[in-house]
Write a protein that holds these residues in place. Structure first.
Motif, PDB file in Angstrom:
ATOM      1  N   MET A 145      50.155  39.186  53.556  1.00 17.43           N
ATOM      2  CA  MET A 145      48.711  39.155  53.289  1.00 17.43           C
ATOM      3  C   MET A 145      48.371  38.421  52.000  1.00 17.43           C
ATOM      4  SD  MET A 145      47.215  40.145  55.864  1.00 17.43           S
ATOM      5  CE  MET A 145      45.528  40.284  55.347  1.00 17.43           C
ATOM      6  N   GLN A 146      49.213  38.519  50.990  1.00 21.51           N
ATOM      7  CA  GLN A 146      48.942  37.818  49.739  1.00 21.51           C
ATOM      8  C   GLN A 146      48.958  36.303  49.966  1.00 21.51           C
ATOM      9  OE1 GLN A 146      51.474  38.931  46.471  1.00 21.51           O
ATOM     10  NE2 GLN A 146      50.247  37.817  44.999  1.00 21.51           N
ATOM     11  N   GLU A 147      49.957  35.820  50.679  1.00 25.79           N
ATOM     12  CA  GLU A 147      50.027  34.391  50.976  1.00 25.79           C
ATOM     13  C   GLU A 147      48.853  33.982  51.862  1.00 25.79           C
ATOM     14  OE1 GLU A 147      52.901  31.021  53.038  1.00 25.79           O
ATOM     15  OE2 GLU A 147      53.227  33.129  53.542  1.00 25.79           O
ATOM     16  N   THR A 148      48.585  34.769  52.881  1.00 21.26           N
ATOM     17  CA  THR A 148      47.502  34.468  53.814  1.00 21.26           C
ATOM     18  C   THR A 148      46.159  34.386  53.095  1.00 21.26           C
ATOM     19  OG1 THR A 148      48.701  35.497  55.634  1.00 21.26           O
ATOM     20  CG2 THR A 148      46.331  35.277  55.897  1.00 21.26           C
ATOM     21  N   LEU A 149      45.838  35.415  52.321  1.00 25.41           N
ATOM     22  CA  LEU A 149      44.540  35.448  51.633  1.00 25.41           C
ATOM     23  C   LEU A 149      44.428  34.380  50.552  1.00 25.41           C
ATOM     24  CD1 LEU A 149      43.864  39.279  51.463  1.00 25.41           C
ATOM     25  CD2 LEU A 149      42.775  37.588  52.951  1.00 25.41           C
ATOM     26  N   SER A 150      45.552  33.961  49.966  1.00 25.41           N
ATOM     27  CA  SER A 150      45.496  32.926  48.927  1.00 25.41           C
ATOM     28  C   SER A 150      45.011  31.589  49.483  1.00 25.41           C
ATOM     29  CB  SER A 150      46.864  32.756  48.257  1.00 25.41           C
ATOM     30  OG  SER A 150      47.776  32.112  49.132  1.00 25.41           O
ATOM     31  N   THR A 151      45.134  31.384  50.796  1.00 25.48           N
ATOM     32  CA  THR A 151      44.689  30.124  51.398  1.00 25.48           C
ATOM     33  C   THR A 151      43.178  30.089  51.610  1.00 25.48           C
ATOM     34  OG1 THR A 151      44.937  30.857  53.700  1.00 25.48           O
ATOM     35  CG2 THR A 151      46.888  29.913  52.628  1.00 25.48           C
ATOM     36  N   ARG A 152      42.541  31.228  51.488  1.00 26.78           N
ATOM     37  CA  ARG A 152      41.106  31.330  51.754  1.00 26.78           C
ATOM     38  C   ARG A 152      40.247  30.632  50.704  1.00 26.78           C
ATOM     39  NH1 ARG A 152      38.393  36.345  50.393  1.00 26.78           N
ATOM     40  NH2 ARG A 152      36.244  35.784  50.565  1.00 26.78           N
ATOM     41  N   PHE A 153      40.724  30.571  49.474  1.00 25.94           N
ATOM     42  CA  PHE A 153      39.899  30.024  48.397  1.00 25.94           C
ATOM     43  C   PHE A 153      39.537  28.560  48.629  1.00 25.94           C
ATOM     44  CE2 PHE A 153      42.044  33.690  46.529  1.00 25.94           C
ATOM     45  CZ  PHE A 153      40.927  34.421  46.165  1.00 25.94           C
ATOM     46  N   ALA A 154      40.444  27.775  49.185  1.00 18.78           N
ATOM     47  CA  ALA A 154      40.128  26.371  49.492  1.00 18.78           C
ATOM     48  C   ALA A 154      39.008  26.297  50.528  1.00 18.78           C
ATOM     49  CB  ALA A 154      41.373  25.645  49.988  1.00 18.78           C
ATOM     50  N   HIS A 155      39.061  27.172  51.518  1.00 18.62           N
ATOM     51  CA  HIS A 155      38.003  27.212  52.537  1.00 18.62           C
ATOM     52  C   HIS A 155      36.663  27.590  51.897  1.00 18.62           C
ATOM     53  CE1 HIS A 155      35.944  27.938  56.331  1.00 18.62           C
ATOM     54  NE2 HIS A 155      35.476  29.047  55.765  1.00 18.62           N
ATOM     55  N   GLU A 156      36.681  28.573  51.029  1.00 11.72           N
ATOM     56  CA  GLU A 156      35.435  29.018  50.395  1.00 11.72           C
ATOM     57  C   GLU A 156      34.824  27.922  49.533  1.00 11.72           C
ATOM     58  OE1 GLU A 156      33.744  31.664  51.247  1.00 11.72           O
ATOM     59  OE2 GLU A 156      35.348  32.213  52.604  1.00 11.72           O
ATOM     60  N   GLU A 157      35.647  27.134  48.862  1.00  8.60           N
ATOM     61  CA  GLU A 157      35.119  26.019  48.062  1.00  8.60           C
ATOM     62  C   GLU A 157      34.451  24.976  48.958  1.00  8.60           C
ATOM     63  OE1 GLU A 157      34.677  25.807  44.782  1.00  8.60           O
ATOM     64  OE2 GLU A 157      35.420  27.874  44.796  1.00  8.60           O
ATOM     65  N   ILE A 158      35.030  24.729  50.121  1.00 10.07           N
ATOM     66  CA  ILE A 158      34.411  23.805  51.079  1.00 10.07           C
ATOM     67  C   ILE A 158      33.075  24.379  51.546  1.00 10.07           C
ATOM     68  CG2 ILE A 158      34.629  22.798  53.398  1.00 10.07           C
ATOM     69  CD1 ILE A 158      37.714  22.661  52.771  1.00 10.07           C
ATOM     70  N   THR A 159      33.051  25.671  51.809  1.00  9.94           N
ATOM     71  CA  THR A 159      31.808  26.322  52.239  1.00  9.94           C
ATOM     72  C   THR A 159      30.721  26.162  51.192  1.00  9.94           C
ATOM     73  OG1 THR A 159      33.055  27.918  53.571  1.00  9.94           O
ATOM     74  CG2 THR A 159      30.792  28.514  52.975  1.00  9.94           C
ATOM     75  N   VAL A 160      31.068  26.397  49.927  1.00  9.02           N
ATOM     76  CA  VAL A 160      30.099  26.244  48.828  1.00  9.02           C
ATOM     77  C   VAL A 160      29.596  24.806  48.768  1.00  9.02           C
ATOM     78  CG1 VAL A 160      29.861  26.252  46.302  1.00  9.02           C
ATOM     79  CG2 VAL A 160      30.982  28.167  47.458  1.00  9.02           C
ATOM     80  N   SER A 161      30.479  23.851  48.917  1.00  9.06           N
ATOM     81  CA  SER A 161      30.093  22.437  48.850  1.00  9.06           C
ATOM     82  C   SER A 161      29.194  22.034  50.014  1.00  9.06           C
ATOM     83  CB  SER A 161      31.342  21.547  48.828  1.00  9.06           C
ATOM     84  OG  SER A 161      32.093  21.788  47.657  1.00  9.06           O
ATOM     85  N   VAL A 162      29.549  22.455  51.215  1.00  7.34           N
ATOM     86  CA  VAL A 162      28.730  22.128  52.394  1.00  7.34           C
ATOM     87  C   VAL A 162      27.344  22.761  52.245  1.00  7.34           C
ATOM     88  CG1 VAL A 162      28.484  22.465  54.894  1.00  7.34           C
ATOM     89  CG2 VAL A 162      30.692  21.764  53.938  1.00  7.34           C
TER      90      VAL A 162
ATOM     91  N   SER B 147      34.137  33.802  55.792  1.00  8.51           N
ATOM     92  CA  SER B 147      35.283  34.598  56.211  1.00  8.51           C
ATOM     93  C   SER B 147      35.595  35.672  55.181  1.00  8.51           C
ATOM     94  CB  SER B 147      36.490  33.677  56.385  1.00  8.51           C
ATOM     95  OG  SER B 147      36.692  32.946  55.200  1.00  8.51           O
ATOM     96  N   GLU B 148      35.874  36.837  55.668  1.00 10.04           N
ATOM     97  CA  GLU B 148      36.286  37.937  54.801  1.00 10.04           C
ATOM     98  C   GLU B 148      35.196  38.332  53.814  1.00 10.04           C
ATOM     99  OE1 GLU B 148      39.253  39.585  55.140  1.00 10.04           O
ATOM    100  OE2 GLU B 148      39.763  38.272  56.798  1.00 10.04           O
ATOM    101  N   SER B 149      35.495  39.314  53.051  1.00  5.34           N
ATOM    102  CA  SER B 149      34.598  39.812  52.013  1.00  5.34           C
ATOM    103  C   SER B 149      34.679  38.901  50.796  1.00  5.34           C
ATOM    104  CB  SER B 149      35.048  41.236  51.643  1.00  5.34           C
ATOM    105  OG  SER B 149      34.295  41.749  50.597  1.00  5.34           O
ATOM    106  N   CYS B 150      33.606  38.838  50.025  1.00 11.35           N
ATOM    107  CA  CYS B 150      33.580  38.016  48.817  1.00 11.35           C
ATOM    108  C   CYS B 150      34.700  38.437  47.866  1.00 11.35           C
ATOM    109  CB  CYS B 150      32.225  38.183  48.127  1.00 11.35           C
ATOM    110  SG  CYS B 150      32.094  37.306  46.568  1.00 11.35           S
ATOM    111  N   ALA B 151      35.308  37.460  47.215  1.00 13.10           N
ATOM    112  CA  ALA B 151      36.384  37.748  46.255  1.00 13.10           C
ATOM    113  C   ALA B 151      36.193  36.956  44.965  1.00 13.10           C
ATOM    114  CB  ALA B 151      37.730  37.438  46.889  1.00 13.10           C
ATOM    115  N   ILE B 152      34.950  36.623  44.631  1.00 11.94           N
ATOM    116  CA  ILE B 152      34.696  35.853  43.415  1.00 11.94           C
ATOM    117  C   ILE B 152      35.098  36.656  42.177  1.00 11.94           C
ATOM    118  CG2 ILE B 152      32.917  34.778  41.982  1.00 11.94           C
ATOM    119  CD1 ILE B 152      31.384  34.183  44.621  1.00 11.94           C
ATOM    120  N   CYS B 153      34.691  37.911  42.141  1.00  6.92           N
ATOM    121  CA  CYS B 153      34.992  38.770  40.990  1.00  6.92           C
ATOM    122  C   CYS B 153      36.217  39.634  41.293  1.00  6.92           C
ATOM    123  CB  CYS B 153      33.807  39.685  40.692  1.00  6.92           C
ATOM    124  SG  CYS B 153      32.272  38.808  40.357  1.00  6.92           S
TER     125      CYS B 153
END
Length: 180
Positions: free
Chosen positions: A85-102, A118-124
């Motif tokens: 899960m740590q490896e899996t969830l670590s890949t999400r941040f790149a997706h979230e940055e694309i989402t913010v940009s789009v 995707s998933e719950s917010c993890a900014i903080c």
């Protein structure tokens, strides 16, 4: 302005795997999805991006109905072990940055948007919920399922991929939009 053409042009600048457009009235919204959140997700009741903070399913439906059109897009991430899960969830941040940009580009092009991801917010590292307001309301995206949306149903309607194998993840974002 043809919103879909503009969005397609801006998506070309990002490593988006697949995307599709839909009418928000055609979304499958089901309170059962919320029940799954409540009984199976450890983030339920701990984040501004999750239920119950996002409102009832009916309140979410009312928000959704204010945006007649939507975009669903996916990005791909490769992992060595999908059960890590740590490896899996670590890949999400790149997706979230694309989402913010789009999302930002869509706003620049005169659209009002409601972004779910995707998933719950993890900014903080620790969400301010429920004691204080969200620290980043401009960047926080509620999870798609938090609004009762059946993602698999939408993916199927749009003829998009949902599974690519045991070492490949698909992350999804859904952006509802309307002309400003």
């Amino acid at each position: 302005m043809d919103e879909q053409k503009v969005i397609e042009q801006l998506l070309a600048a990002y490593p988006v795997y697949q995307y599709g457009f839909f009418q928000s009235k055609d979304l499958d919204i089901n309170s059962r999805v919320r029940e799954i959140c409540q009984t199976e997700c450890e983030r339920y009741g701990t984040s501004w991006s999750c239920p119950p903070a996002v409102g009832t399913v009916e309140e979410c439906r009312e928000k959704i109905e204010k945006f007649p059109e939507g975009l669903l897009f996916s990005t791909v991430a490769e992992v060595k072990n999908i059960l890590d899960m740590q490896e899996t969830l670590s890949t999400r941040f790149a997706h979230e940055e694309i989402t913010v940009s789009v999302e930002r580009e869509m706003r620049k092009n005169g659209l009002d948007v409601l972004t779910l991801s995707s998933e719950s917010c993890a900014i903080c590292s620790s969400c301010a919920y429920p004691g204080a307001p969200c620290r980043h309301p401009d960047r926080m995206h509620p999870c798609i399922e938090s609004h009762g949306i059946v993602v698999s149903s939408l993916v199927e309607k749009l003829k998009m991929d949902y599974y690519l194998g045991e070492q490949t993840l698909l992350w999804f974002s859904l952006i509802l939009f309307r002309k400003r």
